[in-house]
Motif scaffolding. Structure first.
Motif, PDB file in Angstrom:
ATOM      1  N   MET A   1       0.834  -1.203   0.000  1.00  0.00           N
ATOM      2  CA  MET A   1       0.000   0.000   0.000  1.00  0.00           C
ATOM      3  C   MET A   1       0.872   1.258   0.000  1.00  0.00           C
ATOM      4  SD  MET A   1      -3.106  -0.896  -0.212  1.00  0.00           S
ATOM      5  CE  MET A   1      -3.912   0.636   0.222  1.00  0.00           C
ATOM      6  N   GLN A   2       1.968   1.243   0.784  1.00  0.00           N
ATOM      7  CA  GLN A   2       2.836   2.415   0.815  1.00  0.00           C
ATOM      8  C   GLN A   2       3.478   2.643  -0.548  1.00  0.00           C
ATOM      9  OE1 GLN A   2       3.154   4.576   3.267  1.00  0.00           O
ATOM     10  NE2 GLN A   2       1.704   3.440   4.549  1.00  0.00           N
ATOM     11  N   LEU A   3       3.876   1.507  -1.212  1.00  0.00           N
ATOM     12  CA  LEU A   3       4.476   1.636  -2.543  1.00  0.00           C
ATOM     13  C   LEU A   3       3.460   2.146  -3.552  1.00  0.00           C
ATOM     14  CD1 LEU A   3       6.910   1.191  -4.390  1.00  0.00           C
ATOM     15  CD2 LEU A   3       6.145  -1.166  -4.734  1.00  0.00           C
ATOM     16  N   GLY A   4       2.228   1.659  -3.504  1.00  0.00           N
ATOM     17  CA  GLY A   4       1.191   2.108  -4.426  1.00  0.00           C
ATOM     18  C   GLY A   4       0.838   3.570  -4.217  1.00  0.00           C
ATOM     19  N   LYS A   5       0.989   4.055  -2.990  1.00  0.00           N
ATOM     20  CA  LYS A   5       0.685   5.459  -2.726  1.00  0.00           C
ATOM     21  C   LYS A   5       1.627   6.388  -3.484  1.00  0.00           C
ATOM     22  CE  LYS A   5       0.318   8.728   1.133  1.00  0.00           C
ATOM     23  NZ  LYS A   5       0.440   8.877   2.597  1.00  0.00           N
ATOM     24  N   TRP A   6       2.867   5.964  -3.639  1.00  0.00           N
ATOM     25  CA  TRP A   6       3.851   6.802  -4.348  1.00  0.00           C
ATOM     26  C   TRP A   6       3.904   6.521  -5.849  1.00  0.00           C
ATOM     27  CZ3 TRP A   6       6.009  10.836  -2.006  1.00  0.00           C
ATOM     28  CH2 TRP A   6       6.027  10.853  -0.620  1.00  0.00           C
ATOM     29  N   ASN A   7       3.208   5.455  -6.270  1.00  0.00           N
ATOM     30  CA  ASN A   7       3.228   5.099  -7.692  1.00  0.00           C
ATOM     31  C   ASN A   7       2.175   5.907  -8.453  1.00  0.00           C
ATOM     32  OD1 ASN A   7       3.887   3.816 -10.059  1.00  0.00           O
ATOM     33  ND2 ASN A   7       2.592   2.020  -9.645  1.00  0.00           N
ATOM     34  N   THR A   8       2.365   7.216  -8.524  1.00  0.00           N
ATOM     35  CA  THR A   8       1.432   8.099  -9.221  1.00  0.00           C
ATOM     36  C   THR A   8       2.028   8.559 -10.541  1.00  0.00           C
ATOM     37  OG1 THR A   8       2.335  10.056  -8.119  1.00  0.00           O
ATOM     38  CG2 THR A   8       0.522   8.912  -7.015  1.00  0.00           C
ATOM     39  N   LEU A   9       1.141   9.068 -11.404  1.00  0.00           N
ATOM     40  CA  LEU A   9       1.589   9.541 -12.707  1.00  0.00           C
ATOM     41  C   LEU A   9       2.579  10.697 -12.565  1.00  0.00           C
ATOM     42  CD1 LEU A   9       1.405   9.446 -15.784  1.00  0.00           C
ATOM     43  CD2 LEU A   9      -0.594  10.973 -15.637  1.00  0.00           C
ATOM     44  N   ARG A  10       2.318  11.591 -11.623  1.00  0.00           N
ATOM     45  CA  ARG A  10       3.223  12.725 -11.435  1.00  0.00           C
ATOM     46  C   ARG A  10       4.620  12.258 -11.038  1.00  0.00           C
ATOM     47  NH1 ARG A  10       2.407  16.967  -6.589  1.00  0.00           N
ATOM     48  NH2 ARG A  10       3.166  15.138  -5.487  1.00  0.00           N
ATOM     49  N   ASN A  11       4.665  11.293 -10.097  1.00  0.00           N
ATOM     50  CA  ASN A  11       5.971  10.785  -9.679  1.00  0.00           C
ATOM     51  C   ASN A  11       6.683  10.047 -10.808  1.00  0.00           C
ATOM     52  OD1 ASN A  11       5.517  11.852  -7.154  1.00  0.00           O
ATOM     53  ND2 ASN A  11       4.805   9.925  -6.255  1.00  0.00           N
ATOM     54  N   GLN A  12       5.895   9.312 -11.615  1.00  0.00           N
ATOM     55  CA  GLN A  12       6.492   8.594 -12.735  1.00  0.00           C
ATOM     56  C   GLN A  12       7.072   9.567 -13.763  1.00  0.00           C
ATOM     57  OE1 GLN A  12       3.625   5.896 -14.340  1.00  0.00           O
ATOM     58  NE2 GLN A  12       3.659   4.531 -12.545  1.00  0.00           N
ATOM     59  N   ILE A  13       6.298  10.629 -14.079  1.00  0.00           N
ATOM     60  CA  ILE A  13       6.810  11.633 -15.020  1.00  0.00           C
ATOM     61  C   ILE A  13       8.052  12.304 -14.447  1.00  0.00           C
ATOM     62  CG2 ILE A  13       6.292  13.826 -16.142  1.00  0.00           C
ATOM     63  CD1 ILE A  13       3.391  12.940 -16.333  1.00  0.00           C
ATOM     64  N   PHE A  14       7.984  12.631 -13.163  1.00  0.00           N
ATOM     65  CA  PHE A  14       9.113  13.291 -12.521  1.00  0.00           C
ATOM     66  C   PHE A  14      10.364  12.405 -12.545  1.00  0.00           C
ATOM     67  CE2 PHE A  14      11.515  13.952  -8.520  1.00  0.00           C
ATOM     68  CZ  PHE A  14      12.013  15.221  -8.797  1.00  0.00           C
ATOM     69  N   LEU A  15      10.193  11.139 -12.148  1.00  0.00           N
ATOM     70  CA  LEU A  15      11.337  10.222 -12.146  1.00  0.00           C
ATOM     71  C   LEU A  15      11.825   9.951 -13.565  1.00  0.00           C
ATOM     72  CD1 LEU A  15      10.266   7.659  -9.376  1.00  0.00           C
ATOM     73  CD2 LEU A  15      11.957   9.503  -9.197  1.00  0.00           C
ATOM     74  N   GLY A  16      10.866   9.863 -14.514  1.00  0.00           N
ATOM     75  CA  GLY A  16      11.256   9.638 -15.903  1.00  0.00           C
ATOM     76  C   GLY A  16      12.099  10.776 -16.442  1.00  0.00           C
ATOM     77  N   PHE A  17      11.639  12.017 -16.181  1.00  0.00           N
ATOM     78  CA  PHE A  17      12.411  13.178 -16.619  1.00  0.00           C
ATOM     79  C   PHE A  17      13.810  13.186 -15.979  1.00  0.00           C
ATOM     80  CE2 PHE A  17       8.576  16.078 -17.712  1.00  0.00           C
ATOM     81  CZ  PHE A  17       8.402  15.362 -18.881  1.00  0.00           C
ATOM     82  N   VAL A  18      13.845  12.906 -14.673  1.00  0.00           N
ATOM     83  CA  VAL A  18      15.130  12.917 -13.974  1.00  0.00           C
ATOM     84  C   VAL A  18      16.063  11.841 -14.530  1.00  0.00           C
ATOM     85  CG1 VAL A  18      16.251  12.516 -11.746  1.00  0.00           C
ATOM     86  CG2 VAL A  18      14.182  13.918 -11.867  1.00  0.00           C
ATOM     87  N   LEU A  19      15.501  10.642 -14.752  1.00  0.00           N
ATOM     88  CA  LEU A  19      16.323   9.545 -15.274  1.00  0.00           C
ATOM     89  C   LEU A  19      16.872   9.879 -16.654  1.00  0.00           C
ATOM     90  CD1 LEU A  19      17.430   6.686 -14.963  1.00  0.00           C
ATOM     91  CD2 LEU A  19      15.279   5.826 -15.921  1.00  0.00           C
ATOM     92  N   VAL A  20      15.986  10.397 -17.539  1.00  0.00           N
ATOM     93  CA  VAL A  20      16.431  10.756 -18.888  1.00  0.00           C
ATOM     94  C   VAL A  20      17.509  11.829 -18.836  1.00  0.00           C
ATOM     95  CG1 VAL A  20      15.698  11.811 -21.062  1.00  0.00           C
ATOM     96  CG2 VAL A  20      14.286  10.053 -20.001  1.00  0.00           C
ATOM     97  N   MET A  21      17.294  12.832 -17.986  1.00  0.00           N
ATOM     98  CA  MET A  21      18.272  13.910 -17.894  1.00  0.00           C
ATOM     99  C   MET A  21      19.605  13.404 -17.350  1.00  0.00           C
ATOM    100  SD  MET A  21      18.804  16.938 -18.660  1.00  0.00           S
ATOM    101  CE  MET A  21      20.026  18.209 -18.368  1.00  0.00           C
ATOM    102  N   CYS A  22      19.546  12.515 -16.350  1.00  0.00           N
ATOM    103  CA  CYS A  22      20.792  11.961 -15.814  1.00  0.00           C
ATOM    104  C   CYS A  22      21.550  11.184 -16.891  1.00  0.00           C
ATOM    105  CB  CYS A  22      20.490  11.051 -14.622  1.00  0.00           C
ATOM    106  SG  CYS A  22      19.953  11.945 -13.139  1.00  0.00           S
ATOM    107  N   ILE A  23      20.804  10.400 -17.665  1.00  0.00           N
ATOM    108  CA  ILE A  23      21.448   9.637 -18.739  1.00  0.00           C
ATOM    109  C   ILE A  23      22.076  10.581 -19.757  1.00  0.00           C
ATOM    110  CG2 ILE A  23      21.029   8.063 -20.665  1.00  0.00           C
ATOM    111  CD1 ILE A  23      18.890   6.708 -18.960  1.00  0.00           C
ATOM    112  N   ILE A  24      21.325  11.632 -20.120  1.00  0.00           N
ATOM    113  CA  ILE A  24      21.849  12.586 -21.099  1.00  0.00           C
ATOM    114  C   ILE A  24      23.096  13.286 -20.566  1.00  0.00           C
ATOM    115  CG2 ILE A  24      21.352  14.747 -22.317  1.00  0.00           C
ATOM    116  CD1 ILE A  24      18.463  13.818 -22.556  1.00  0.00           C
ATOM    117  N   LEU A  25      23.024  13.740 -19.292  1.00  0.00           N
ATOM    118  CA  LEU A  25      24.180  14.427 -18.720  1.00  0.00           C
ATOM    119  C   LEU A  25      25.397  13.508 -18.643  1.00  0.00           C
ATOM    120  CD1 LEU A  25      22.551  16.469 -15.805  1.00  0.00           C
ATOM    121  CD2 LEU A  25      23.479  17.358 -17.956  1.00  0.00           C
TER     122      LEU A  25
END
Length: 578
Positions: free
Chosen positions: A1-25
């Motif tokens: 339940m705690q994991l599902g609470k943080w598994n939101t679209l906003r967090n996914q977009i945020f983590l996705g952007f961060v991951l892509v940017m880290c890879i690019i950098l």
């Protein structure tokens, strides 16, 4: 339940952007670090190469000075005259030798670094200096032979065996007034300090961290700024590579003197080539961290802006259930969410229609799978039936008919019972298939048909596309043998082609042949992709031509047809052996 609470679209977009940017950098940082490091290293290596060229040029200039000086001595009129007398058997007096020594000393004064200059007769006796020293006691016999073979050119011998602080060179004296015959030797001893290249190259910008060494052909050190422990034999085996000496990495550049053949070795510490890379690494890391922090803030703000309207739309859709969907009456303000809302409402209208379409497609798919299963059963049924015919005929003693049935079974199995990927066979398999077909046709035509297949065993495993030979054999029977009243002959041959690496496959018959006009018409029609005939539409020969072009492209010339009236027809084609 705690994991599902943080598994939101906003967090996914945020983590996705961060991951892509880290890879690019990281990728950009690695790429820039690699490119700039290579650029720095190339610049250093270019400087090292320029230093090697400059040092080689300096050495060449020093050697040419000595060469010019000894040439002047060898061509001096007084020296030529006295050596000519020695060649004629007139011994030079001691006073004349003193005058000769004074003449030689004048030339010694022209250049620095010369320890002594000596003259010897053809029989190796000393003229200058006045001491009675034999040349064979000064140098090795092989060095004298090298000077003789050079025929007047200066020969650099290397370190003096009697004095390791001097370098020796020698040349023959050629008597110009006596048809350039051998008149004696000029022997010169040069101080090793004369070859000190570091002082000259340093003034022109050579890095003081570089080490330099000049060695003779035997490995003796003529000039060296190398540290103790740097062995010459260890460096002679490398050029342009990194070498470890005394626990330190060096870039080794080796040049060989054109005049002497002596190796010139330049060592540059690898640490010199990497200067500035640590600063570059620090700058890339700091820039990456600053860019990463800035992007984290922007990514969080952007993900919130994207997901907030979507969350509002989700709340409006929660009351919908499958089979009881309701329209969403909300009016989003952004164009994208308005389109999403409109699409959702259209989904409600067309859902039943889509269900019906899917249902019909499933029915069609089931029927297709059933037909595919039936298509797999039919060939097995055919082979089993032919096998039953074979055993029935064999039990009744109809051995010939039984063999024909087996040939038919193998014929069908070769054509039908192959997978789609199995389009390549060997020449042996293709000719076995043609033989089965000829065997069946022999039963139908009896004595009107005879045939031969000739092939060396070395070509049996050469690959080729399936069903290239049998259609041409069928064509030879249909338009050749069947048009004769007498016995017809079909010959199939596999032989080496005139083209290297190719083999030639030939199918010929002794039928009525074709006129030149008909032959030209068929060749033209083959290029167009259609051949008409009174007994069919010519699909077989066109199919072979097309597949040859498809599988071999420019490696084949396609079908080659030769025919004359009353002389029969020959069709051949070439394929590569691999």
């Amino acid at each position: 339940m705690q994991l599902g609470k943080w598994n939101t679209l906003r967090n996914q977009i945020f983590l996705g952007f961060v991951l892509v940017m880290c890879i690019i950098l990281i990728l950009v940082g690695i790429f820039m670090f690699d490119r700039v490091s290579i650029l720095l290293q190339n610049n250093v290596e270019k400087h090292i190469q320029q230093t090697a060229v400059q040092a080689s040029g300096q050495l060449s200039a020093l050697l040419k000075q000595i060469d010019m000086l000894t040439s002047q001595v060898a061509t001096d009129a007084a020296i030529q005259s006295l050596l000519a007398k020695e060649v004629k058997g007139e011994r030079i007096s001691f006073n004349m030798r003193q005058k000769l020594q004074q003449e030689v000393r004048k030339y010694e004064a022209y250049a620095t670094g010369i320890r002594s200059m000596e003259l010897y007769t053809t029989d190796h006796r000393s003229l200058v200096p006045l001491l009675d020293i034999d040349l064979t006691n000064r140098v090795f016999d092989k060095w004298i032979q090298e000077a003789n073979q050079a025929q007047g050119k200066l020969v650099w011998l290397g370190l003096d065996p009697l004095d390791s602080n001097t370098v020796i060179a020698m040349r023959q004296v050629r008597l110009m007034d006596d048809s350039f015959t051998h008149g004696g030797y000029v022997f010169i001893r040069i101080e090793k300090s004369y070859f000190a290249l570091s002082d000259r190259t340093t003034t022109s910008g050579m890095n003081t961290q570089e080490k330099m060494g000049l060695f003779d052909k035997a490995g003796g050190t003529i000039f060296s700024t190398l540290d103790h422990g740097m062995k010459s034999d260890q460096m002679f085996q490398h050029n342009g590579d990194n070498i470890e000496i005394a626990g330190e990495q060096f870039i080794l550049i080796k040049r060989q003197s054109v005049e002497t053949g002596w190796p010139l070795v330049i060592l540059t510490p690898v640490s010199y080539t990497t200067e500035g890379i640590s600063v570059l690494r620090t700058g890339i890391i700091v820039s990456g961290l600053a860019g990463g922090i800035l992007f984290l803030v922007l990514s969080f703000a952007l993900s919130t802006m994207i997901t907030r309207p979507i969350l509002n739309l989700i709340k409006a859709m929660r009351g919908a259930r499958f089979g009881n969907l309701k329209y969403n009456d909300s009016s989003p303000t952004t164009v994208e969410l308005q389109e999403l809302n409109y699409t959702y409402n259209q989904l409600v209208d067309h859902l039943n229609e889509l269900i019906e379409v899917v249902y019909q497609k499933e029915i069609i798919q089931s029927r297709t799978e059933l037909k595919a299963l039936q298509a797999q059963i039919n060939p097995h049924f055919l082979f089993n039936t032919l096998e039953a015919f074979y055993w029935a005929l064999d039990e009744k003693g109809e051995e010939e008919l039984a063999q024909i049935v087996i040939a038919m079974s193998d014929l069908f199995r070769y054509v039908i019972n192959k997978t789609e990927d199995d389009v390549w066979v060997t020449i042996g398999e293709e000719l076995d298939h043609a033989a089965r077909y000829l065997k069946i046709m022999k039963m139908r035509m009896l004595d009107r048909l005879s045939w031969t297949i000739n092939m060396d065993e070395e070509y049996r495993h050469v690959p080729l596309p399936k069903l290239l030979v049998q259609p041409l054999v069928e064509n030879a029977i249909l338009y050749g043998v069947e048009q004769r009243y007498e016995q017809g002959m079909v010959q199939v041959g596999v032989q080496p082609s005139l083209r290297q690496g190719y083999i030639l496959i030939t199918i010929s018959d002794n039928g009525p042949g074709m006129s030149s006009a008909m032959l030209d018409s068929i060749r033209f029609a083959l290029r167009e992709g259609y051949v008409s005939s009174p007994k069919g539409n010519g699909v077989g020969i066109v199919n072979v031509e097309r597949r040859l072009r498809l599988y071999y492209g420019d490696k084949t010339e396609g079908l080659i047809i030769h025919s004359e009236e009353e002389q029969g027809t020959t069709i051949s084609f070439e394929i590569p052996m691999t």
